[in-house]
Design an enzyme around this catalytic site. Structure first.
Site, mmCIF file in Angstrom:
data_model
loop_
_atom_site.group_PDB
_atom_site.id
_atom_site.type_symbol
_atom_site.label_atom_id
_atom_site.label_comp_id
_atom_site.label_asym_id
_atom_site.label_seq_id
_atom_site.Cartn_x
_atom_site.Cartn_y
_atom_site.Cartn_z
ATOM 1 N N HIS A 17 62.407 2.694 40.740
ATOM 2 C CA HIS A 17 63.293 1.544 40.969
ATOM 3 C C HIS A 17 64.433 1.944 41.923
ATOM 4 C CE1 HIS A 17 62.184 0.157 36.639
ATOM 5 N NE2 HIS A 17 61.572 -0.652 37.465
ATOM 6 N N LYS A 41 59.743 -11.081 25.179
ATOM 7 C CA LYS A 41 59.532 -9.653 25.406
ATOM 8 C C LYS A 41 60.322 -8.815 24.403
ATOM 9 C CE LYS A 41 58.450 -7.556 29.819
ATOM 10 N NZ LYS A 41 58.762 -7.405 31.226
ATOM 11 N N ARG A 91 53.473 -0.524 44.024
ATOM 12 C CA ARG A 91 52.883 0.793 43.788
ATOM 13 C C ARG A 91 51.398 0.813 44.089
ATOM 14 N NH1 ARG A 91 55.076 0.598 37.798
ATOM 15 N NH2 ARG A 91 54.238 -1.475 38.258
ATOM 16 N N SER A 128 58.236 1.923 33.609
ATOM 17 C CA SER A 128 59.129 2.083 32.457
ATOM 18 C C SER A 128 58.313 2.271 31.185
ATOM 19 C CB SER A 128 60.038 0.859 32.321
ATOM 20 O OG SER A 128 60.839 0.718 33.464
#
Ligand code: PNS
Length: 165
Positions: A17, A41, A91, A128
């Site tokens: 990040h 979440k 990514r 993460s």
């Protein structure tokens, strides 16, 4: 003034990040790191702690603001904050497949463009979720996260992992 947003959960912020945010700061006059909340979440860190970690880590960079994004639409947030671009790191091709419909939707909803920055090769494996799992099981994540995150992850290690250190 060209203002961009880097939105995300940042649960927690990691070196991948940081690299994307730093590059975004080189492209725009101001970059807002907008820390999201999604009631569906389950986060490892609360909103305040996720923002603290981001602020501590980004303190040395100019032109960066860390703030909560709220629970609403990103497109609406961009309109409210006068943001002209959303910056996302990519990514892999699966990131692109995931992000493309959101980029198109956000542009249709608000006119805001999404700018994709390819992740540095040595950060493409970072997420993460993976970092939290490795840390939880006692693995060394010091190469992947800034110091302020590392100390918080270590504080939450499993008792088994702590007894081995
Ligand atoms: O770090 P994350 O969890 O992948 O971040 C996801 C985020 C915050 C960028 C995404 O969930 C989002 O855009 N949330 C806002 C809600 C919204 O606008 N939904 C419609 C997307 S087109």
């Amino acid at each position: 003034m060209r203002r961009a947003v880097c939105p995300g959960s940042f649960d927690p912020i990691h070196n991948g990040h940081l690299e994307v945010i730093a590059r975004a700061a080189g492209l725009f006059d101001e970059v807002i790191v907008a820390v999201s909340t999604n009631i569906a979440k389950k986060y490892r860190f609360g909103l305040d702690e996720r923002m603290d970690m981001a602020r501590e880590t980004l303190a040395s960079l100019r032109g960066i603001i860390v703030e909560p994004m709220g629970e609403g639409l990103l497109a609406e947030y961009c309109r409210r904050r006068g943001v002209s671009a959303i910056v996302k790191g990519l990514r892999s091709s699966s990131d692109f497949d995931y992000e493309l419909p959101m980029a198109t939707m956000n542009r249709q909803l608000s006119g805001v463009e999404t700018v994709f920055l390819p992740a540095e090769a040595h950060y493409v494996h970072l997420s993460s979720t993976l970092i939290k799992e490795v840390a939880q099981l006692g693995g060394d994540v010091s190469d992947f996260v800034p110091r302020s995150v590392l100390k918080r992850l270590q504080a939450g290690e499993s008792p088994a992992a702590q007894s081995r250190s």
